[in-house]
Design a protein around this motif. Structure first.
Motif, short mmCIF file in Angstrom:
data_model
loop_
_atom_site.label_atom_id
_atom_site.label_comp_id
_atom_site.label_asym_id
_atom_site.label_seq_id
_atom_site.Cartn_x
_atom_site.Cartn_y
_atom_site.Cartn_z
N GLU A 210 0.81 -1.21 0.00
CA GLU A 210 0.00 0.00 0.00
C GLU A 210 0.85 1.27 0.00
O GLU A 210 0.45 2.30 -0.53
N VAL A 211 2.03 1.20 0.61
CA VAL A 211 2.87 2.39 0.73
C VAL A 211 3.33 2.86 -0.64
O VAL A 211 3.21 4.04 -0.99
N ASP A 212 3.87 1.95 -1.44
CA ASP A 212 4.33 2.35 -2.76
C ASP A 212 3.16 2.73 -3.66
O ASP A 212 3.26 3.68 -4.45
N ARG A 213 2.04 2.01 -3.55
CA ARG A 213 0.87 2.37 -4.36
C ARG A 213 0.37 3.78 -4.04
O ARG A 213 -0.14 4.48 -4.91
N ALA A 214 0.53 4.20 -2.79
CA ALA A 214 0.08 5.53 -2.38
C ALA A 214 1.11 6.61 -2.63
O ALA A 214 0.86 7.78 -2.34
N GLY A 215 2.29 6.25 -3.15
CA GLY A 215 3.34 7.24 -3.37
C GLY A 215 4.10 7.59 -2.11
O GLY A 215 4.65 8.70 -1.99
N GLY A 216 4.18 6.64 -1.16
CA GLY A 216 4.79 6.92 0.14
C GLY A 216 6.22 6.48 0.31
O GLY A 216 6.72 6.43 1.45
N TRP A 217 6.91 6.14 -0.78
CA TRP A 217 8.28 5.62 -0.69
C TRP A 217 9.20 6.57 0.08
O TRP A 217 9.87 6.18 1.05
N ASP A 218 9.28 7.84 -0.33
CA ASP A 218 10.20 8.79 0.30
C ASP A 218 9.82 9.03 1.76
O ASP A 218 10.71 9.17 2.63
N ALA A 219 8.54 9.09 2.05
CA ALA A 219 8.10 9.28 3.43
C ALA A 219 8.50 8.09 4.29
O ALA A 219 8.89 8.26 5.46
N ALA A 220 8.42 6.87 3.75
CA ALA A 220 8.82 5.68 4.49
C ALA A 220 10.30 5.74 4.86
O ALA A 220 10.69 5.39 5.98
N VAL A 221 11.13 6.17 3.92
CA VAL A 221 12.57 6.30 4.20
C VAL A 221 12.80 7.34 5.30
O VAL A 221 13.58 7.12 6.24
N ALA A 222 12.10 8.47 5.21
CA ALA A 222 12.27 9.53 6.20
C ALA A 222 11.88 9.04 7.59
O ALA A 222 12.57 9.34 8.59
N LEU A 223 10.78 8.29 7.70
CA LEU A 223 10.33 7.79 8.99
C LEU A 223 11.34 6.80 9.57
O LEU A 223 11.71 6.89 10.76
N ALA A 224 11.80 5.86 8.76
CA ALA A 224 12.76 4.86 9.24
C ALA A 224 14.05 5.53 9.72
O ALA A 224 14.60 5.16 10.77
N GLU A 225 14.53 6.49 8.97
CA GLU A 225 15.79 7.15 9.34
C GLU A 225 15.63 7.99 10.60
O GLU A 225 16.54 8.06 11.42
N LYS A 226 14.50 8.66 10.76
CA LYS A 226 14.30 9.44 11.98
C LYS A 226 14.23 8.53 13.21
O LYS A 226 14.76 8.87 14.28
N LEU A 227 13.61 7.35 13.05
CA LEU A 227 13.46 6.43 14.18
C LEU A 227 14.69 5.56 14.42
O LEU A 227 14.82 4.95 15.47
N ARG A 228 15.57 5.45 13.40
CA ARG A 228 16.65 4.45 13.43
C ARG A 228 16.06 3.06 13.65
O ARG A 228 16.57 2.25 14.43
N ALA A 229 15.00 2.77 12.96
CA ALA A 229 14.27 1.51 13.15
C ALA A 229 14.70 0.48 12.12
O ALA A 229 15.03 0.81 10.97
N THR A 230 14.68 -0.77 12.53
CA THR A 230 14.85 -1.87 11.59
C THR A 230 13.66 -1.91 10.64
O THR A 230 12.51 -1.72 11.06
N VAL A 231 13.93 -2.15 9.36
CA VAL A 231 12.86 -2.20 8.36
C VAL A 231 12.84 -3.59 7.73
O VAL A 231 13.89 -4.11 7.31
N TYR A 232 11.66 -4.18 7.65
CA TYR A 232 11.46 -5.44 6.97
C TYR A 232 10.49 -5.24 5.80
O TYR A 232 9.60 -4.40 5.85
N GLY A 233 10.66 -6.07 4.77
CA GLY A 233 9.64 -6.14 3.72
C GLY A 233 8.52 -7.03 4.19
O GLY A 233 8.73 -8.05 4.85
N SER A 234 7.28 -6.66 3.86
CA SER A 234 6.14 -7.46 4.29
C SER A 234 6.14 -8.81 3.58
O SER A 234 6.72 -8.97 2.50
N PRO A 235 5.51 -9.82 4.17
CA PRO A 235 5.51 -11.16 3.57
C PRO A 235 4.84 -11.19 2.20
O PRO A 235 3.81 -10.56 1.99
N LEU A 236 5.45 -11.91 1.27
CA LEU A 236 4.85 -12.17 -0.04
C LEU A 236 4.42 -10.87 -0.72
O LEU A 236 3.33 -10.76 -1.27
N LEU A 237 5.31 -9.89 -0.71
CA LEU A 237 4.92 -8.57 -1.21
C LEU A 237 4.83 -8.55 -2.72
O LEU A 237 5.54 -9.25 -3.43
N ASP A 238 3.91 -7.69 -3.21
CA ASP A 238 3.73 -7.52 -4.65
C ASP A 238 4.23 -6.16 -5.13
O ASP A 238 4.32 -5.94 -6.34
N ARG A 239 4.55 -5.26 -4.22
CA ARG A 239 5.21 -4.00 -4.52
C ARG A 239 6.23 -3.74 -3.41
O ARG A 239 5.91 -3.88 -2.22
#
Length: 536
Positions: A210-239
């Motif tokens: 849903e994130v990429d479909r909504a155009g949220g790629w750059d926002a996702a990077v910004a959130l992860a970097e601000k939090l210093r959070a581990t990022v995983y790809g969701s299971p069986l992803l199609d985007r």
């Protein structure tokens, strides 16, 4: 009423106003009254089988970010399309699917090519299904279909239209309107989520399609970097929704209850955004959510939020929610950055014969242009693709959203046509297994007819490797029908009008892939490979 104004002419005027002038289809006799004197400003994309038609339209809609129009033939065509209709529904793709119905005069007598219980046939894999009661209702049915397809969660809709409706006289239809396709979050609940995220010691972010479909790629990077959070790809992803070469990315979360639970055990809080909680397959028992781990879930789909097995949910357009969270959460300066994803990338000193999938992907990593888009339906080698060919740009990875195969080959056609409609020039690479290729091989005819810049790399291991991997996991020896001898893929491709070559070495693959990029048409490269045990 203007002279010769009909349901057909009024409907085409409405479709123009909605910018629905590209139609994907495979025509039948009950559709010809709709398609007669096809307008010059409309574009008809012919597919040779209806499942391929749906996959082409699905990918086209994803790339162009607007609904796609599909025309199928009565119940037979709709039936053929259902396998890939599941993928469009699961992938929240806005499709407006039409099919012809027999003449109203004949329907009471169950005529040949009549569509019995037409509105029931495509359920439950459409958001709305309808056959107008009156001919004059057809344009308004299209407008409602457009609204339903776009409103979140987006998805396919279906209209069955009797063939005699199109030539009925009708005044112009003027009640057009605009449609909202985003839902904002409950801001107070989002602030509570932000407070819990800020207080987390070891948060994990799981970004879904849903994130990429909504155009949220750059926002996702910004959130992860601000939090210093581990990022995983969701299971069986199609985007893909996060750069897979980023230092915070730790790879796919896994597919089974046990694998996902094991990954989550090191985190006190998991934030799943734009994905199901979770897509599980196969069943390997374990902890759904480890003790001491909490879960927050953000999705635009109420059904996805409802059937989650655990976690507190928030309904929202994912890009909107992420952008707001970036401002609401505290800096994660006190957290230790996670270890980068391990990428062993081990290759033999002497190439194998046949090649292994890692050798194929290693070669492609050297010659694939940076802007190329990947459509993957080599189901047993997706882990190797992430290792060697990580997705690093928004809108550059596509896979089926369902468990069926036969989507990837025609979907690559839809991606290339979508790029062309957007005025974008980039190579499209279809990574397809030899078994998957057979499900929708006729899709390459459409690619060749439109001279699309697609390079299909078909890994030819003469078996359904993914099913053999499941047979080991499920302890089911002796399953029949898992070998695929005697298929001449290159000859099939040439017969459909494609350029086709067979390769057995990394040097030949590199040479032919480079040549395919400049060929000006569709190329099928058949690579002899060893079977790959899937990482389940």
């Amino acid at each position: 009423m203007t002279e010769n104004s009909t349901v057909r002419s009024v409907t085409y005027d409405l479709l123009r106003s909605l910018q629905l002038t590209t139609m994907f289809g495979n025509p039948g006799s009950t559709e010809q009254t709709f398609l007669q004197e096809f307008p010059d400003d409309f574009h008809y994309v012919l597919g040779l089988q209806e499942a391929s038609v749906i996959a082409m339209a699905d990918a086209f809609a994803q790339v162009t970010r607007r609904p796609a129009l599909v025309n199928l033939h009565s119940s037979a065509g709709v039936g053929n399309s259902l396998g890939n209709l599941v993928a469009a529904y699961r992938g929240n793709t806005p499709l407006i699917i039409t099919s012809g119905q027999q003449h109203r005069e004949l329907l009471i007598g169950e005529p040949y090519l009549g569509n019995r219980e037409a509105a029931t046939l495509p359920k439950p894999w459409v958001k709305w299904s309808y056959e107008p009661y009156r001919a004059e209702d057809v344009p308004e049915a299209f407008l409602r279909a457009y609204a339903v397809a776009l409103q979140p969660p987006a998805g396919p809709v279906y209209l069955s239209i009797p063939m005699d409706d199109w030539n009925q006289p009708l005044d112009g239809f003027t009640r057009t309107r605009t449609i909202s396709d985003r839902v904002a979050p409950d801001i107070e609940r989002l602030r509570l989520f932000a407070d819990r995220i800020s207080a987390s010691r070891s948060p994990a972010l799981v970004f879904g399609p849903e994130v990429d479909r909504a155009g949220g790629w750059d926002a996702a990077v910004a959130l992860a970097e601000k939090l210093r959070a581990t990022v995983y790809g969701s299971p069986l992803l199609d985007r893909a929704s996060f750069p897979e070469d980023h230092p915070l990315f730790r790879g796919p979360l896994g597919m089974s209850v046990k694998t996902i639970g094991d990954h989550l055990a090191e985190h006190d809080l998991v934030i799943v955004i734009g994905a199901e909680v979770f897509r599980y397959y196969p069943y390997v028992p374990g902890e759904y959510l480890p003790a001491g781990t909490k879960l927050l879930h953000i999705t635009a789909d109420p059904a996805v939020a409802a059937y989650a097995r655990m976690g507190d949910s928030l309904l929202s357009d994912t890009r909107t929610a992420i952008e707001l969270l970036v401002d609401l959460v505290a800096e994660g300066t006190g957290r230790t950055s996670p270890e980068p994803m391990a990428r062993p990338r081990q290759l033999p000193q002497t190439p194998n014969n046949p090649l292994t999938p890692p050798e194929v992907y290693s070669t492609l990593s050297r010659v694939k242009p940076a802007d190329a888009v990947i459509v993957n339906e080599s189901t047993s080698t997706m882990a190797q693709q992430i290792e060697w060919l990580p997705t690093v740009r928004s809108g550059s990875f596509f896979a089926t959203a369902s468990g069926g195969i036969g989507w990837g080959t025609p979907a690559a056609v839809g991606v290339a046509l979508g790029d062309r409609a957007n005025g974008v020039s980039r190579p499209v690479v279809g990574l397809i297994g030899d078994g998957s290729f057979q499900y929708s091989v006729q899709g390459i005819w459409t690619a060749a007819q439109h001279q699309l810049p697609i390079v299909y790399v078909v890994m030819h291991n003469h078996e359904y490797s993914i099913l053999k991997s499941f047979a080991v996991l499920e302890e089911t020896p002796g399953v029949p029908g898992l070998d695929l001898p005697g298929i001449d893929i290159a000859s099939l491709a040439r017969g459909y009008g494609c350029r086709a070559v067979e390769v057995e070495t990394t040097e030949a693959l590199e040479k032919e892939f480079t040549a395919a990029l400049d060929a000006g048409t569709t190329t099928v490269i058949v690579v002899s490979t060893q079977p790959q045990t899937a990482m389940l």
